[in-house]
Write a protein that holds these residues in place. Structure first.
Motif, PDB file in Angstrom:
ATOM      1  N   GLY A  94      82.716   4.232  33.625  1.00  0.00           N
ATOM      2  CA  GLY A  94      82.965   5.322  34.567  1.00  0.00           C
ATOM      3  C   GLY A  94      84.330   5.937  34.326  1.00  0.00           C
ATOM      4  O   GLY A  94      84.693   6.279  33.201  1.00  0.00           O
ATOM      5  N   ARG A  95      85.110   6.004  35.400  1.00  0.00           N
ATOM      6  CA  ARG A  95      86.414   6.692  35.292  1.00  0.00           C
ATOM      7  C   ARG A  95      87.540   5.777  34.818  1.00  0.00           C
ATOM      8  O   ARG A  95      88.689   6.217  34.758  1.00  0.00           O
ATOM      9  N   SER A 110      82.135  10.200  35.872  1.00  0.00           N
ATOM     10  CA  SER A 110      82.180   9.303  37.022  1.00  0.00           C
ATOM     11  C   SER A 110      81.310   9.825  38.160  1.00  0.00           C
ATOM     12  O   SER A 110      80.729  10.904  38.084  1.00  0.00           O
TER      13      SER A 110
END
Ligand SMILES: Cc1cc2nc3c(=O)[nH]c(=O)nc-3n(C[C@H](O)[C@H](O)[C@H](O)COP(=O)(O)O)c2cc1C
Length: 354
Positions: A94-95, A110
């Motif tokens: 994700g981020r 994300s």
């Protein structure tokens, strides 16, 4: 554990080691993992990216290309030759990434566009500053689910016995993937469904960390989140294992104590339960004897003691781990050079050459 026969309860926790150059697993990983393999032991391999956008740490392995699949095969073979079971942890960060680690320097993707605040204390990861992410459009999410499906299929092709995956739960979306508990869990459940249909529930485990609070990932009601996810797992007949991480250690009367918050989840989950986070031999024996968990996964102790199950069996002293070499890229130092018990070369026969 499902159709698998284990001979002991000491599991290798997934440990990112940053030694897979160009995201391709290397021959030294065969040495590292086979050092930690025992007959009837369960090893969970380090977090492994499901796609080019899944990477968040330098030199971590992937399993989305044929080259990566082929590179995993001798590593899996080396572990199987020792009689151990080998699961691959497939993930998307994700981020928790930077533009430099993303294809074409793009922003990490994300469930949110909020950047992680720099946190010098999170301690368990090699980077301190993460880039501002791009919130995925609703229509893009099915593609990420497919990345997990392909990664699970590739893992089985590479010879792994099964897959474990994890997800990043930070979410401020207002589409059907955000808001209510059901919506926030939708992505993870779609991934579970996809992987189960691809490789069978008997080969799938999940790691859930509802209490974990680093990377700005906090849930206001971790008990509800954990219970909801377990209900969903239970819908899949024979879903293999649920691996859960304890909250951070608490200091009680000057001693570090494991908070032991997982029992309600263990009771609710129908399959094999694995607990992790701060365990040593004594605490591990205690929780198994009390029926708190089926298996215990060890991270840092197993990293520093290739023959950890043997040392536990004998009550032998342990090597200390060296945090400074956790995430360096050296193929030997802090990786395959932790010593075995002196005079005990039984487990030390290397069946592979780096
Ligand atoms: C060097 C290092 C790398 C880690 N990499 C991962 C990982 O790839 N995936 C994961 O789910 N947890 C990862 N963890 C967390 C461990 O699996 C484990 O939950 C944590 O170390 C706590 O257990 P311990 O007290 O037995 O070390 C990592 C931990 C360390 C120290």
């Amino acid at each position: 554990m499902g159709q698998f026969e284990l001979s002991h309860r000491v599991v290798l926790a997934p440990l990112t080691r940053c030694r897979s150059y160009g995201n391709v697993p290397q021959p030294h990983a065969a040495v590292y993992y086979s050092q930690r393999a025992t007959k009837g032991g369960l090893l969970i391999a380090e977090a492994t990216g499901v796609s080019a956008t899944a990477q968040g740490y330098p030199e971590t392995p992937g399993i989305w290309t044929q080259e990566q699949v082929e590179a995993w095969k001798p590593i899996v073979d080396a572990v199987h030759r020792k009689g151990a079971l080998f699961f691959l942890q497939i993930w998307h960060v994700g981020r928790v990434s930077t533009n430099e680690l993303q294809p074409n320097g793009q922003a990490p993707i994300s469930s949110t566009d909020k950047q992680i605040s720099p946190d010098p204390e999170h301690g368990q990861a090699p980077l301190l500053v993460y880039s501002k992410p791009r919130r995925l459009g609703t229509e893009e999410i099915a593609g990420i689910v497919d990345d997990f499906r392909r990664a699970a299929r590739n893992a089985i092709e590479a010879g792994f016995d099964g897959v474990q995956f994890m997800k990043d739960s930070s979410n401020d979306r207002d589409d059907e993937y955000g808001g209510s508990l059901e919506n926030r869990c939708r992505f993870a459940i779609e991934v579970i469904d996809a992987i189960v249909s691809e490789v069978g529930a008997h080969r799938v485990g999940i790691r859930l960390s509802p209490f974990v609070d680093y990377m700005d990932c906090v849930d206001s009601d971790p008990m509800a989140l954990g219970h909801y996810m377990i209900q969903q797992l239970n819908k899949h007949e024979g879903f293999l294992y649920c691996h859960m991480v304890e909250p951070r250690m608490a200091i009680v009367d000057g001693r570090r104590q494991i908070p032991r918050r997982l029992l309600p989840f263990r009771k609710a989950f129908k399959g094999t339960f694995i607990a992790a986070g701060g365990y040593d031999r004594e605490e591990g024996n205690k929780v198994v004897a009390e029926g708190y968990t089926d298996l215990v996964a060890y991270g840092r102790l197993f990293l520093a003691n290739p023959d950890l199950p043997r040392r536990f069996e004998l009550g032998a002293p342990l090597n200390k781990y060296d945090r400074s070499t956790f995430y360096i890229q050296d193929p030997v130092v802090g990786y395959t050079d932790y010593p075995f018990l002196e005079g005990d070369d039984k487990n030390n026969e290397s069946t592979v050459e780096a």
